[in-house]
Design an enzyme around this catalytic site. Structure first.
Site: not given
Length: 293
Positions: A21, A72, A76, A112, A136, A140, A230, A232, A253
Site C-alpha cells: 500500500l 524492504t 535492508k 522503520d 519479536g 522490524a 505493528i 496492519y 499497526g
C-alpha cells in the site's frame, strides 16, 4: 498547494512488494501537494532476482533518473554495502529502508525506526515508559526497540521464539543505550513480566491474515497497560481488539506504516507529508482490501 514543477520517480525494492500500500499512499500525497509523483514496486520475486541484486538495481535507478528507492525484505542489510552515506540512526541499526539519490550519490535512512517513533508519540502520548515488554526481535522488532529506547524506555524485556537472536539483539541494544536495561526473555516468562510492565509492543507476524491468532494470553493484559501492534493487515488484529475490550490504550499497526511512508515522502521530496491525511487514505485502502477479500 505546492508550486513545484519537478517530477518525482520513486520505487520499492523487495520480495513480494506488488500488493504494497506504500505506492498508492505516496502517489496520493503527491497529488494533493500538486506534485508529479510516480511510485513503482520493483518485485524481486517477479523479476527472478535475489536480494544481492539490490546494488545493481540502485545503480539502474540512478541511470534511469529515479529520486530514490524504499528498500524492504530481504535487502535492508544488503543495501548498506552500496551506499555513499548512511544516517547515524540507520548506521546504528545496521539497516536501511529508504535510499535517496542526490547528485549521483546514494544516501541511506531508516524510517522503520522514525515511523514507529512518530506513530508512538502521536498515538500514545504520555505513555508510561518505565518498563516495556516487546514481542519479536527480528528486523522490524530491532527498529521498534531502538525507537522505544530513544523515546526513553528505562527497562525493555525482549521476547522472541529464537533465544540466540533475542540474546544478541539485547546485547546490541544495551550497548547502544547504556542508560537503559535491555533483557532477553522467553515466552514462558510473560506471566511474570506483564504485571511489572507499563506496556506491550508486538512485532511478530502473529495476527496477520496469513497467521491468525494472538501472540500472548490476553488474560495477561490489564486496563492500565498500553498496547502497540505493528501488524496492519488487518488493522484490527485479535490483539488490538482484545486490548481495546480490556480498556487498554491501543496503537494499531497502521500508524507505523503511515509514519514510515510520511518520513520517506519527506526524504524524497523535501516536503512535509500530512500524516493524518495519509492515514485516512491508508484506512480507505485497507477497507477496500477487506471488502474485496
Amino acid at each position: 498547494m505546492s508550486n513545484r514543477t519537478e517530477s518525482y520517480l520513486v520505487g520499492l525494492v523487495g520480495d513480494g512488494v506488488m500488493p504494497s500500500l506504500t505506492p498508492p499512499m505516496h502517489e496520493r500525497e503527491g497529488d494533493v501537494q500538486g506534485l508529479r509523483y510516480l511510485y513503482r514496486p520493483i518485485d524481486l520475486l517477479e523479476l527472478g532476482l535475489s536480494g544481492d541484486a539490490v546494488g545493481d538495481l540502485l545503480r539502474s535507478a540512478r541511470s534511469l533518473g529515479f529520486n530514490g528507492l524504499n528498500i524492504t525484505h530481504p535487502c535492508k542489510q544488503l543495501v548498506l554495502a552500496h551506499l555513499d552515506e548512511v544516517s547515524p540512526d540507520a548506521l546504528r541499526l545496521g539497516a536501511v529502508n529508504t535510499v535517496v539519490i542526490e547528485d549521483g550519490r546514494f544516501i541511506g535512512h531508516n524510517t522503520d525506526f522514525s515511523g514507529f517513533a512518530a506513530a508512538f508519540a502521536s498515538g500514545l502520548p504520555g505513555a508510561r515508559l518505565d518498563r516495556v515488554v516487546q514481542l519479536g526481535a527480528g528486523g522490524a522488532g530491532s527498529a521498534v526497540a531502538y525507537a522505544l529506547l530513544t523515546a526513553g524506555v528505562k527497562a525493555l524485556d525482549l521476547v522472541d521464539v529464537d533465544p540466540a537472536r533475542c540474546a544478541a539483539r539485547a546485547v546490541e541494544l544495551a550497548g547502544l543505550f547504556p542508560g537503559s536495561t535491555v533483557t532477553a526473555r522467553t515466552t514462558a516468562e510473560l506471566p511474570q513480566l506483564m504485571p511489572l510492565a507499563d506496556g506491550l509492543v508486538h512485532c511478530t507476524p502473529v495476527g496477520m491474515a496469513a497467521h491468525p491468532g494472538v501472540p500472548l494470553d490476553l488474560e495477561l493484559l490489564e486496563t492500565r497497560h498500553w498496547v502497540a501492534d505493528i501488524v496492519y493487515r488487518p488493522i484490527d488484529t485479535e490483539l488490538v481488539r482484545g486490548a481495546r475490550a480490556k480498556g487498554c490504550e491501543v496503537l494499531d499497526g497502521g500508524r507505523m506504516a503511515v509514519g514510515q511512508a510520511a518520513d520517506s515522502f519527506r526524504i524524497f521530496t523535501g516536503l512535509e507529508a500530512d500524516a493524518e491525511r495519509m492515514r485516512s487514505h491508508f484506512l480507505e485502502l485497507v477497507a477496500k482490501e477487506e471488502v474485496a477479500a
